[in-house]
Write an enzyme that holds these catalytic residues in place. Structure first.
Site, PDB file in Angstrom:
ATOM      1  N   GLY A  82      -7.238   0.577  -4.112  1.00  0.00           N
ATOM      2  CA  GLY A  82      -6.572   1.171  -2.886  1.00  0.00           C
ATOM      3  C   GLY A  82      -7.013   1.211  -1.617  1.00  0.00           C
ATOM      4  N   ARG A 146      -5.378  -5.295  -6.813  1.00  0.00           N
ATOM      5  CA  ARG A 146      -6.278  -4.683  -8.078  1.00  0.00           C
ATOM      6  C   ARG A 146      -6.287  -5.551  -9.178  1.00  0.00           C
ATOM      7  NH1 ARG A 146      -6.242   0.877  -7.459  1.00  0.00           N
ATOM      8  NH2 ARG A 146      -4.833   1.753  -6.079  1.00  0.00           N
ATOM      9  N   ASP A 177     -12.935   1.527 -11.355  1.00  0.00           N
ATOM     10  CA  ASP A 177     -12.724   0.394 -11.959  1.00  0.00           C
ATOM     11  C   ASP A 177     -13.137  -0.960 -11.417  1.00  0.00           C
ATOM     12  OD1 ASP A 177     -11.393   1.403 -13.963  1.00  0.00           O
ATOM     13  OD2 ASP A 177      -9.376   1.640 -12.722  1.00  0.00           O
ATOM     14  N   LYS A 203     -16.046   3.009  -3.114  1.00  0.00           N
ATOM     15  CA  LYS A 203     -15.061   3.507  -2.285  1.00  0.00           C
ATOM     16  C   LYS A 203     -13.887   4.166  -3.079  1.00  0.00           C
ATOM     17  CE  LYS A 203     -11.456   1.664  -3.347  1.00  0.00           C
ATOM     18  NZ  LYS A 203     -10.279   0.998  -3.736  1.00  0.00           N
ATOM     19  N   THR A 204     -13.344   5.281  -2.582  1.00  0.00           N
ATOM     20  CA  THR A 204     -11.950   5.813  -3.142  1.00  0.00           C
ATOM     21  C   THR A 204     -11.703   7.055  -2.455  1.00  0.00           C
ATOM     22  OG1 THR A 204     -10.582   6.435  -4.869  1.00  0.00           O
ATOM     23  CG2 THR A 204     -13.068   6.599  -5.327  1.00  0.00           C
ATOM     24  N   ASP A 206     -10.093   9.160  -3.542  1.00  0.00           N
ATOM     25  CA  ASP A 206     -10.022  10.124  -4.645  1.00  0.00           C
ATOM     26  C   ASP A 206     -11.213  10.932  -4.825  1.00  0.00           C
ATOM     27  OD1 ASP A 206      -7.651   8.937  -4.818  1.00  0.00           O
ATOM     28  OD2 ASP A 206      -7.816   8.302  -6.930  1.00  0.00           O
TER      29      ASP A 206
HETATM   30  P1  FBP Z   1      -8.530   3.485  -5.828  1.00  0.00           P
HETATM   31  O1  FBP Z   1      -8.926   4.666  -7.180  1.00  0.00           O
HETATM   32  O2  FBP Z   1      -8.402   2.136  -6.210  1.00  0.00           O
HETATM   33  O3  FBP Z   1      -9.342   3.860  -4.684  1.00  0.00           O
HETATM   34  O4  FBP Z   1      -7.045   4.164  -5.528  1.00  0.00           O
HETATM   35  C1  FBP Z   1      -6.790   5.356  -5.222  1.00  0.00           C
HETATM   36  C2  FBP Z   1      -5.252   5.649  -4.897  1.00  0.00           C
HETATM   37  O5  FBP Z   1      -5.114   5.854  -3.609  1.00  0.00           O
HETATM   38  C3  FBP Z   1      -4.804   6.863  -5.907  1.00  0.00           C
HETATM   39  O6  FBP Z   1      -5.098   7.935  -5.300  1.00  0.00           O
HETATM   40  C4  FBP Z   1      -3.426   6.747  -6.161  1.00  0.00           C
HETATM   41  O7  FBP Z   1      -2.965   7.025  -7.334  1.00  0.00           O
HETATM   42  C5  FBP Z   1      -3.189   5.029  -6.346  1.00  0.00           C
HETATM   43  O8  FBP Z   1      -4.453   4.447  -5.373  1.00  0.00           O
HETATM   44  C6  FBP Z   1      -1.942   4.438  -5.890  1.00  0.00           C
HETATM   45  O9  FBP Z   1      -2.415   3.061  -5.843  1.00  0.00           O
HETATM   46  P2  FBP Z   1      -1.513   2.108  -5.336  1.00  0.00           P
HETATM   47  O10 FBP Z   1      -1.949   1.639  -3.740  1.00  0.00           O
HETATM   48  O11 FBP Z   1      -1.467   0.574  -6.150  1.00  0.00           O
HETATM   49  O12 FBP Z   1      -0.062   2.545  -5.082  1.00  0.00           O
END
Ligand code: FBP
Length: 552
Positions: A82, A146, A177, A203-204, A206
């Site tokens: 993400g 992803r 991941d 990175k994230t 979250d």
């Molecule tokens: P990452 O763990 O890859 O940084 O993604 C975080 C996130 O934004 C989460 O908060 C959310 O659940 C998910 O990505 C949403 O994924 P997508 O962008 O595939 O809809």
């Protein structure tokens, strides 16, 4: 490229701050190596899988000479998972480190995430391209994806791409991941004696990729400040109109760090913390009761309005729903073809109900149909249920509403409950990085280059003392295997980086828990406003509340 906004132009001129040790001639930065390390758990199993890269020491940068700096090399970079504000600055840090070291070195960007390295889709990043993205949000410079790197064939394809372009190091910018992908790729390249190094960057938005050495993942600062601005605006509206309850789901696939940080910044009437729900083994009905209690208390004081924050991952942390999801994950992974062949939702539901154990079948049947359907949507490539697509905020509004209506009939509630649902996630992932994220990301990228120039592989770039001004930060690297344990994924045990959840005995949660009863009844909203890029330090250069409490 589309026309530039005034802020975009102004941000191009922002020069990210570097820690003192990284300032000056890049050839005079050396690595000091600490003691060997162990993985956080399952040491024997992790060591077995990472025979070449397991247990390396922590690296910290000090002034000293680096004989390798100055060599002409080619590196590749991947943006994975993400979006998170600051990704472009990580690339800028790598780029500037590489070019400061030798202007003839080249940086390639793999297009569309890990798929780019596997399929040989890449672009050279030159001055013009880099300068068009400095200090800006988004991952659009090369795109993200992803895809999981896990099969021998994928590793071989990646190796072939690196050899074709004479790439001697790959930086993977990603979350838990993606950095797990990085660790596995580093091990594969080492086994092949390829001489190609792999380094990760945390990175994230979250905030769940952290430990003693990774104090925060990048993007968390900007995303939480962006959501807090929006929550503050909604609080103002709620307190002006005094007629709505706003239920706001906040991103953060598993951990509730985002919800907790936003609560500390905005002082809402209610914020559920998933980790607490799990520890207290609360049922869905008990979570509903907890929310309804606050609504009832406020109504008793004539306040039929309020703001409630709901972490995105809540649903999985309610133990009975978590058990259901884990059974669904296993069934859908082990019977993937059969499950897909069941064309209608009714057929899928009927088959699952026969396969689920008694408790899970009961929980599944008690959920509204829309939530049941959302629970059966495709998993992400890492086997996770896509919680961003499950409307927990609406589920709670519906169930709290039903409970209050029932109480009204029984004469136990005479307030009003008009609730609106919001979901803040994508709104914050590509914002212009705050000064903190601009500086932090640039430092992470610069450090990634230095780790590679010392020949280190299977490391993640890290920066310590982030609560201090940037020139006092302590950059270095720590081995990825240190952060790993074994977990069930797609129905089998896999080595993965352990997610850092909210700690209930940690300072940020304790600060929140000490205040929440007061915030529930008092309407003590605070309004952080928009991120500021220019102005006094206390307005534009502050880390998150979470970091301040953790490092206090
Ligand atoms: P990452 O763990 O890859 O940084 O993604 C975080 C996130 O934004 C989460 O908060 C959310 O659940 C998910 O990505 C949403 O994924 P997508 O962008 O595939 O809809």
């Amino acid at each position: 490229m589309s026309e530039l906004s005034p802020l975009q132009k102004a941000r191009y001129n922002y020069q990210p701050k570097l820690p003192a040790v990284l300032q000056g001639d890049i050839k005079n930065i050396s690595c000091e190596m600490g003691e060997p390390t162990e993985s956080v758990a399952d040491q024997a199993a992790v060591k077995d899988l990472f025979a070449r890269t397991y247990g390396n020491p922590i690296a910290r940068f000090v002034k000293g000479s680096n004989a390798n700096a100055g060599k002409k090399i080619n590196l590749g970079v991947i943006l994975s998972g993400g979006q998170a504000p600051g990704g472009h600055n990580v690339i800028a840090g790598i780029y500037d480190g590489l070019k400061n070291s030798n202007p003839d070195s080249k940086l390639y960007g793999f297009l569309g995430g890990p798929a780019g390295i596997m399929n040989g889709k890449l672009v050279e990043i030159d001055d013009a391209k880099m300068d068009a993205y400095r200090n800006t949000g988004g991952f659009d410079i090369i795109g993200s994806g992803r895809d999981k790197l896990e099969t021998k064939e994928q590793f071989e394809m990646s190796l072939a791409t690196c050899r074709k372009y004479d790439i001697s190091g790959v930086v993977i910018i990603g979350g838990d991941d993606s950095n797990t992908n990085g660790a596995v790729l580093a091990e594969y390249f080492a086994n092949k004696e390829s001489g190609i190094t792999v380094v990760g960057c945390p990175k994230t938005i979250d905030g769940d990729l952290k430990n003693e050495y990774i104090e925060t993942s990048f993007g968390f600062d900007t995303a939480t400040k962006t959501y807090s601005e929006l929550i503050g605006n909604i609080e103002k509206d709620s307190n002006s109109a005094k007629k709505y309850w706003h239920f706001i789901k906040l991103m953060g696939r598993s951990a509730s760090h985002i919800a907790l940080e936003c609560a500390l910044e905005t002082q809402p009437n209610l914020c559920i913390i998933s980790e607490e729900v799990e520890v207290k083994k609360m049922t869905l009905a008990q979570v509903v009761d907890q929310v309804a209690d606050v609504v009832i208390k406020r109504a008793a004081n004539g306040m039929n309005f309020g703001v409630a924050l709901i972490p995105e991952g809540l649903i999985e942390f309610i133990p009975e729903v978590g058990a259901l999801i884990s059974q669904l994950n296993d069934l859908m992974a082990h019977h993937a073809d059969y499950f897909v062949s069941l064309k209608t939702f009714e057929n899928q539901r009927e088959w699952l109900n026969q396969k689920l154990d008694k408790n899970s079948s009961y929980v599944f049947s008690s959920l509204p149909r829309t939530i049941q359907m959302q629970l059966l949507m495709d998993r992400d490539p890492h086997g996770n249920v896509q919680v961003s697509r499950i409307e927990t905020e609406k589920l709670l509004i519906e169930m709290v509403g039903e409970k209050l209506s029932q109480m009204k009939v029984e004469g136990n509630f005479n307030g009003k409950f008009n609730a609106l649902a919001h979901f803040f996630g994508y709104e914050g992932r590509c914002a212009f990085p705050s000064n903190f994220d601009s500086d932090y990301c640039y430092t992470l990228g610069y450090s990634a280059f230095i780790l590679m120039s010392h020949g280190l592989t299977g490391y993640i770039s890290n920066v310590g003392d982030l609560q201090k001004p940037a020139d006092q930060w302590v950059p270095g690297g720590c081995p990825l295997t240190m952060m790993m344990n074994m977990e069930q994924r797609h129905g089998s045990l896999k080595p993965v980086i352990k997610k850092a959840l909210v700690e209930l005995d940690g300072a940020p949660f304790k600060a929140f828990a000490a205040k929440r009863d007061e915030w529930a009844v008092k309407t003590a909203f605070t309004f952080p406003g928009a991120i500021q890029y220019y102005g006094p330090d206390e307005v534009c250069n502050q880390p998150t509340e979470t970091l301040k409490y953790e490092k206090a």
